[in-house]
Design a protein around this motif. Structure first.
Motif, mmCIF file in Angstrom:
data_model
loop_
_atom_site.group_PDB
_atom_site.id
_atom_site.type_symbol
_atom_site.label_atom_id
_atom_site.label_comp_id
_atom_site.label_asym_id
_atom_site.label_seq_id
_atom_site.Cartn_x
_atom_site.Cartn_y
_atom_site.Cartn_z
ATOM 1 N N UNK A 369 0.853 -1.186 0.000
ATOM 2 C CA UNK A 369 0.000 0.000 0.000
ATOM 3 C C UNK A 369 0.887 1.234 0.000
ATOM 4 N N UNK A 370 0.636 2.135 -0.922
ATOM 5 C CA UNK A 370 1.393 3.381 -1.015
ATOM 6 C C UNK A 370 0.450 4.539 -0.752
ATOM 7 N N UNK A 371 0.837 5.453 0.131
ATOM 8 C CA UNK A 371 -0.004 6.609 0.436
ATOM 9 C C UNK A 371 0.639 7.868 -0.133
ATOM 10 N N UNK A 372 -0.176 8.732 -0.712
ATOM 11 C CA UNK A 372 0.325 9.979 -1.279
ATOM 12 C C UNK A 372 -0.816 10.969 -1.427
ATOM 13 N N UNK A 373 -0.497 12.237 -1.375
ATOM 14 C CA UNK A 373 -1.480 13.266 -1.699
ATOM 15 C C UNK A 373 -1.084 13.998 -2.981
ATOM 16 N N UNK A 374 -0.102 13.426 -3.691
ATOM 17 C CA UNK A 374 0.373 13.997 -4.957
ATOM 18 C C UNK A 374 0.499 12.891 -5.995
ATOM 19 N N UNK A 375 -0.609 12.260 -6.303
ATOM 20 C CA UNK A 375 -0.584 11.106 -7.193
ATOM 21 C C UNK A 375 -0.093 11.478 -8.581
ATOM 22 N N UNK A 376 -0.256 12.731 -8.994
ATOM 23 C CA UNK A 376 0.169 13.159 -10.325
ATOM 24 C C UNK A 376 1.691 13.180 -10.464
ATOM 25 N N UNK A 377 2.422 13.116 -9.339
ATOM 26 C CA UNK A 377 3.881 13.134 -9.385
ATOM 27 C C UNK A 377 4.479 11.743 -9.557
ATOM 28 N N UNK A 378 3.671 10.691 -9.427
ATOM 29 C CA UNK A 378 4.192 9.325 -9.486
ATOM 30 C C UNK A 378 4.568 8.941 -10.911
ATOM 31 N N UNK A 379 5.560 8.068 -11.022
ATOM 32 C CA UNK A 379 6.008 7.586 -12.321
ATOM 33 C C UNK A 379 4.881 6.816 -13.017
ATOM 34 N N UNK A 380 4.757 6.996 -14.329
ATOM 35 C CA UNK A 380 3.668 6.370 -15.075
ATOM 36 C C UNK A 380 3.702 4.847 -14.975
ATOM 37 N N UNK A 381 4.895 4.272 -14.986
ATOM 38 C CA UNK A 381 5.003 2.817 -14.926
ATOM 39 C C UNK A 381 4.530 2.266 -13.593
ATOM 40 N N UNK A 382 4.640 3.087 -12.541
ATOM 41 C CA UNK A 382 4.159 2.681 -11.214
ATOM 42 C C UNK A 382 2.648 2.521 -11.225
ATOM 43 N N UNK A 383 1.984 3.353 -11.978
ATOM 44 C CA UNK A 383 0.526 3.472 -11.915
ATOM 45 C C UNK A 383 -0.208 2.374 -12.671
#
Length: 501
Positions: A369-383
């Motif tokens: 489980x990964x928590x973030x409030x800036x999901x737009x900053x995550x690498x595309x391959x992660x998503x």
């Protein structure tokens, strides 16, 4: 440290583990203090007399067989003491840290005996019955032998009581257990053993723990710390329902998901303070899974630079202890979009992608489980699916959720009988309070009640008594002040800094 005169050694010598007196002293005995000073007189070097004496005393003390030095410490050995043996104190300290679970008492004093020949570390303590026990604080087996029972292996963390005649085997070294040393070494203990006395600190710890335990005899169990189950997480029923279907049920009922592809990576996204990390911890508790949590700052300071090996070790441990739940808090700080500038983050992302692919391929009971409030900053391959393809929004609570969270955080607190919790929940919801905000408002209202009743003033002047708060209740006015102060802070934080239009 005050050192007794080394002349004490002029009369008593150890040679080849036997005792001889001065009149019958073999030529190969350790040099006496007189010989030491005589030799020094013929040199032109500046001599630190005190330092030379201390150094000579330590050299002479090390000639005493280790078993005699240990047995000399048994004379002053009490419950709460630990006698340690090792080449240096740093190694002994690290070994003791790893063996803390093996102690059943508060450590009051630590004695350290330095020995250049031992290839490992030893610890002795007294158990509740007053018997001496040897504790294996190494990361390898040691052995204990005695005539009737034969040889017994002590694995790391194991202990066994010892009596005179037993022999402790540490690799190639044999240490007999003796009741008394060959000669009286009471005057030399301070030379071959350093003592670290924590008795006063221990008294405070024991008193606090005893006070806490005695108070709990008549006190109702109260809500403490972070939520431990889904019942303690308010206002996030939809999120909890998603996590039950995606993680909890596959862990508890694996037979029902044999032909279903489950998501091993889930992203919890949403504003700060909405309970993302609390939900993850509650999920681990509900599933009885092995739980590991790391935040972004830990990953940067401790892991980055050795990210690949450390990540492999982390997930290898999670696989060994499955079912497991791994939580990466502040995920955006380490899994952001890869570029040529941030080399370490790119390495971390590449390794994590490889691990997530392996989890999916092998079907391991490991969920990340990964928590973030800036999901737009995550690498595309992660998503993408197969990695962290499941995204769950954790938003601010609705009115019903606000009321639920208020109930959780006021549980066990003394509230005024006429306090309208429904109206209070509406107040909090109207200012868009998150779960963390509600917890803060309840705590502030509690402090306001203390302030109103003069409790803090009594604490400050030393007149506070427990009876002062026995009948104290938190009133609506205490919550009103907390909400007003909270709104004021929010408005101040929205103001632009001086110099900006």
């Amino acid at each position: 440290m005050k050192i007794l005169p080394v002349q004490n050694y002029n009369y008593n010598y150890y040679q080849n583990n036997t005792f001889t007196n001065k009149q019958n002293m073999p030529v190969s005995c350790p040099p006496s203090y007189d010989t030491f000073v005589k030799n020094k007189k013929n040199t032109k070097q500046n001599i630190s007399f005190a330092g030379s004496i201390q150094k000579s005393a330590i050299v002479l003390a090390k000639q005493i067989p280790l078993e005699d030095r240990i047995s000399a410490m048994f004379d002053v050995f009490k419950r709460g003491d630990v006698i340690t043996v090792g080449k240096n104190l740093k190694n002994v300290q690290e070994s003791l840290k790893g063996a803390l679970d093996s102690f059943d008492h508060v450590i009051k004093r630590v004695f350290f005996i330095e020995d250049d020949n031992i290839n490992g570390n030893l610890a002795f303590y007294k158990n509740a019955s007053g018997d001496k026990e040897v504790l294996n604080i190494n990361n390898f087996d040691i052995h204990l032998s005695s005539s009737p029972q034969g040889k017994e292996a002590l694995k790391p963390g194991d202990s066994f009581y010892v009596v005179p005649g037993d022999v402790i085997h540490v690799k190639d070294m044999q240490i007999p257990v003796k009741e008394q040393p060959l000669v009286n070494l009471s005057l030399q203990r301070h030379i071959f053993s350093k003592v670290y006395d924590f008795t006063n600190e221990s008294k405070d710890v024991i008193k606090r723990q005893n006070t806490k335990e005695i108070a709990s005899l008549v006190r109702r169990p109260k809500y403490k710390g972070l939520p431990l189950s889904f019942a303690d997480v308010g206002g996030q029923d939809k999120v909890i329902d998603e996590l039950k279907k995606g993680v909890l049920f596959p862990i508890k009922h694996p037979e029902a998901f044999e032909d279903i592809k489950v998501n091993h990576g889930i992203i919890l996204t949403g504003p700060p303070g909405t309970g993302k990390t609390l939900i993850a911890e509650a999920l681990a508790n509900e599933s009885s899974a092995h739980f590991t949590k790391l935040n972004g700052s830990e990953l940067k300071t401790k892991w980055i630079g050795e990210s690949e090996e450390n990540l492999r070790n982390l997930f290898s441990d999670a696989v060994d202890k499955q079912p497991s739940i791994v939580v990466f808090d502040e995920f955006d700080s380490v899994a952001k979009k890869r570029d040529k500038v941030d080399h370490y983050s790119a390495e971390f992302v590449n390794q994590l992608l490889s691990i997530m692919s392996d989890l999916e391929k092998n079907g391991d009971d490991v969920y990340v489980l990964a928590t973030t409030n800036k999901v737009d900053m995550l690498d595309d391959a992660i998503m993408r699916s197969g990695r962290f393809g499941k995204h769950i929004e954790v938003g601010p609570p609705d009115l019903a959720g606000t009321r639920q969270i208020l109930d959780i955080h006021t549980r066990g607190k003394k509230l005024a009988d006429n306090l309208d919790k429904d109206a209070l929940a509406k107040q909090m919801h109207s200012i868009k309070s998150t779960g963390a905000d509600i917890a803060r408002l309840v705590a502030d209202a509690h402090n306001n009640a203390f302030q109103r009743a003069g409790i803090f003033e009594k604490m400050d002047n030393g007149t506070f008594k427990k009876s002062d708060i026995d009948n104290l209740r938190i009133l609506q006015e205490d919550f009103d002040k907390a909400i007003t102060d909270f709104n004021t802070e929010k408005n101040v934080s929205k103001r632009k800094p001086i110099g900006y239009r």
